[in-house]
Design a protein around this motif. Structure first.
Motif, PDB file in Angstrom:
ATOM      1  N   LEU A   9      12.397  -8.390  14.383  1.00 43.03           N
ATOM      2  CA  LEU A   9      11.767  -7.909  15.617  1.00 43.03           C
ATOM      3  C   LEU A   9      11.940  -8.909  16.758  1.00 43.03           C
ATOM      4  O   LEU A   9      12.153  -8.518  17.914  1.00 43.03           O
ATOM      5  CB  LEU A   9      10.276  -7.650  15.381  1.00 43.03           C
ATOM      6  N   GLU A  10      11.861 -10.195  16.443  1.00 39.39           N
ATOM      7  CA  GLU A  10      12.053 -11.228  17.473  1.00 39.39           C
ATOM      8  C   GLU A  10      13.463 -11.186  18.047  1.00 39.39           C
ATOM      9  O   GLU A  10      13.663 -11.322  19.255  1.00 39.39           O
ATOM     10  CB  GLU A  10      11.772 -12.614  16.882  1.00 39.39           C
TER      11      GLU A  10
ATOM     12  N   THR B 278      13.875  -7.595  20.101  1.00 36.49           N
ATOM     13  CA  THR B 278      13.066  -7.472  21.328  1.00 36.49           C
ATOM     14  C   THR B 278      13.225  -8.671  22.258  1.00 36.49           C
ATOM     15  O   THR B 278      12.870  -8.586  23.436  1.00 36.49           O
ATOM     16  CB  THR B 278      11.572  -7.327  20.985  1.00 36.49           C
TER      17      THR B 278
ATOM     18  N   CYS C 145      11.584 -11.485  21.984  1.00 32.55           N
ATOM     19  CA  CYS C 145      10.237 -12.053  22.188  1.00 32.55           C
ATOM     20  C   CYS C 145       9.865 -12.971  21.033  1.00 32.55           C
ATOM     21  O   CYS C 145      10.336 -12.786  19.913  1.00 32.55           O
ATOM     22  CB  CYS C 145       9.196 -10.946  22.299  1.00 32.55           C
TER      23      CYS C 145
ATOM     24  N   LYS D 138       9.696  -5.801  29.251  1.00 36.45           N
ATOM     25  CA  LYS D 138      10.280  -4.738  28.434  1.00 36.45           C
ATOM     26  C   LYS D 138      10.090  -5.033  26.941  1.00 36.45           C
ATOM     27  O   LYS D 138       9.695  -4.166  26.149  1.00 36.45           O
ATOM     28  CB  LYS D 138      11.768  -4.610  28.764  1.00 36.45           C
ATOM     29  N   GLY D 139      10.353  -6.288  26.557  1.00 37.75           N
ATOM     30  CA  GLY D 139      10.198  -6.678  25.153  1.00 37.75           C
ATOM     31  C   GLY D 139       8.759  -6.629  24.696  1.00 37.75           C
ATOM     32  O   GLY D 139       8.461  -6.182  23.582  1.00 37.75           O
TER      33      GLY D 139
ATOM     34  N   GLN E 204       7.682  -3.079  23.917  1.00 41.17           N
ATOM     35  CA  GLN E 204       8.199  -2.652  22.607  1.00 41.17           C
ATOM     36  C   GLN E 204       7.382  -3.261  21.464  1.00 41.17           C
ATOM     37  O   GLN E 204       7.045  -2.580  20.496  1.00 41.17           O
ATOM     38  CB  GLN E 204       9.671  -3.055  22.469  1.00 41.17           C
ATOM     39  N   VAL E 205       7.056  -4.552  21.596  1.00 44.48           N
ATOM     40  CA  VAL E 205       6.295  -5.255  20.541  1.00 44.48           C
ATOM     41  C   VAL E 205       4.921  -4.626  20.378  1.00 44.48           C
ATOM     42  O   VAL E 205       4.465  -4.390  19.253  1.00 44.48           O
ATOM     43  CB  VAL E 205       6.175  -6.765  20.866  1.00 44.48           C
TER      44      VAL E 205
ATOM     45  N   HIS F  70      11.297   1.269  13.208  1.00 49.74           N
ATOM     46  CA  HIS F  70      11.435   0.804  14.592  1.00 49.74           C
ATOM     47  C   HIS F  70      12.645  -0.115  14.733  1.00 49.74           C
ATOM     48  O   HIS F  70      13.352  -0.061  15.755  1.00 49.74           O
ATOM     49  CB  HIS F  70      10.171   0.057  15.016  1.00 49.74           C
TER      50      HIS F  70
ATOM     51  N   LEU G 218      15.813   0.411  17.272  1.00 51.27           N
ATOM     52  CA  LEU G 218      16.215  -0.633  18.227  1.00 51.27           C
ATOM     53  C   LEU G 218      17.670  -1.034  18.043  1.00 51.27           C
ATOM     54  O   LEU G 218      18.392  -1.278  19.027  1.00 51.27           O
ATOM     55  CB  LEU G 218      15.303  -1.850  18.085  1.00 51.27           C
TER      56      LEU G 218
END
Length: 396
Positions: A184-185, A188, A190, A206-207, A210-211, A228, A232
């Protein structure tokens, strides 16, 4: 009279319509007056999403009022904050922000000073102390002071009531060896940290959006984070194709349906045949006493009867307990041999012995016939044969 009234009404309507048309024309003229095209509207070199770095020359006199924010931190963060506070303080000093760590109250405070020029930097300092209190490392938390970096602290503690279910879903978000969180990092862009009842995220707007959606869907059990991640990844691939820039991507993205595996089986109750009559009324306690005759007994006799029933139940219980205790000491019953069976067995043994003797005799005869030598039988003298005949004649 009626015709005059009608004429007056029509004249009033015409005047109102004319007045509305004039007002609309005036409004249009007023709007067009300030709506002239500017030279920088269609300039391709201008990036309207870019956040320009603050220049102190924009605010040379500083701020008029002092603004301050404070937040508390958990006790287990006290030691780490005490060690990392000099670095945090020096980072905030560059922007003219005063920082104070109060170990007695367990709080952190940031406030503006006369040297502060950027009015928004105090909001960034507030986010910094919030991230520090939520277990974000100091080197990572200091990055929030950049204009391009934003943060979001997502509260997940109140989304699920059951604690065991909450822990399981929070672990689902982290994944085995933090693999889901790392994916996820990367996707995104983030920084994500799951700590206690909150999820701290740092990155672009934006990130962060999503998170937040991924975290809330995971904790509320709407969609697994793995799905998810797949969506992505597909979006990243579709962004590379310039032909699909202005098209809808829904036809390319996978659609996941929630499947509830643990389905509870509904117990089907057997329906009784319908009867219009209500069930018979059950006899009350007084009716039962009247039937048995207890109702007419005195209080002493009732108590005596209850006592007697209680003693009988107690005696039965003690006898049963005694029998259960003595069962362990009762020897098992031995199987007795019957005489009829013995006699039958003896007869069977005698018959078996006779048959064995008979079989032994037959076997001996067979062996004697097999042991005869053919040569001796052939070479025997011929005189022996008539002697047998003579003996037969003598007997005759």
């Amino acid at each position: 009279m009626l015709s005059r009234q009608l004429l007056l009404v029509l004249e009033v309507k015409m005047e109102v319509e004319n007045a509305n048309e004039v007002n609309l024309e005036q409004k249009k003229k007023h709007k067009g007056k300030h709506d002239k095209p500017k030279p920088w509207d269609e300039d391709p070199n201008i990036d309207r999403w870019k956040v320009e770095k603050f220049d102190p020359s924009w605010n040379p006199d500083g701020l008029l009022e002092v603004s301050s924010f404070s937040t508390i931190f958990p006790r287990y963060r006290e030691k780490y904050l005490q060690e990392a506070w000099p670095k945090v303080k020096s980072a905030l000093k560059e922007y003219g922000i005063a920082a104070e760590l109060n170990l007695v109250e367990g709080s952190m405070t940031v406030s503006t000073t006369r040297k502060t020029r950027d009015p928004y930097i105090i909001i960034k300092a507030r986010d910094l102390i919030k991230l520090l209190s939520r277990s974000v490392p100091a080197p990572q938390a200091v990055k929030i002071l950049d204009d391009e970096m934003q943060c979001d602290i997502i509260k997940i503690g109140n989304l699920v009531r059951n604690k065991e279910r909450f822990v399981k879903r929070r672990q689902r978000l982290v994944g085995p060896n933090s693999s889901t969180l790392k994916a996820l990092e990367i996707l995104t862009g983030c920084y994500i940290l799951v700590q206690g009842n909150t999820v701290a995220a740092m990155g672009s707007f934006k990130g962060l959006k999503q998170v937040r959606r991924i975290v809330e869907d995971c904790i509320e059990n709407k969609m697994h984070p793995v799905y998810h991640i797949k969506i992505l990844m597909m979006k990243k691939e579709l962004e590379k194709d310039p032909t699909l820039k202005e098209e809808n991507w829904d036809r390319f993205l996978p659609k996941f349906k929630k499947k509830n595996v643990q389905t509870k089986k509904v117990k089907s109750k057997e329906k009784k045949p319908y009867t219009p009559f209500p069930p018979p009324q059950q006899p009350s306690k007084i009716d039962q006493e009247l039937e048995s005759g207890e109702y007419f007994l005195s209080e002493k006799k009732k108590l005596a009867k209850k006592w007697q029933e209680k003693q009988e139940k107690q005696a039965e219980k003690t006898a049963e307990n005694k029998r259960k205790r003595e069962e362990a000491f009762v020897p098992p019953k031995e199987t007795a041999k019957q005489d009829s069976n013995n006699s039958e067995n003896k007869e069977d043994v005698a018959a078996l012995a006779k048959s064995l003797k008979k079989k032994a005799k037959e076997f001996g005869k067979q062996n004697s016939l097999q042991d005869i030598n053919a040569e001796e039988y052939i070479s025997a003298p011929a005189t022996e044969q008539p002697s047998k005949k003579k003996k037969k004649s003598k007997h005759t």
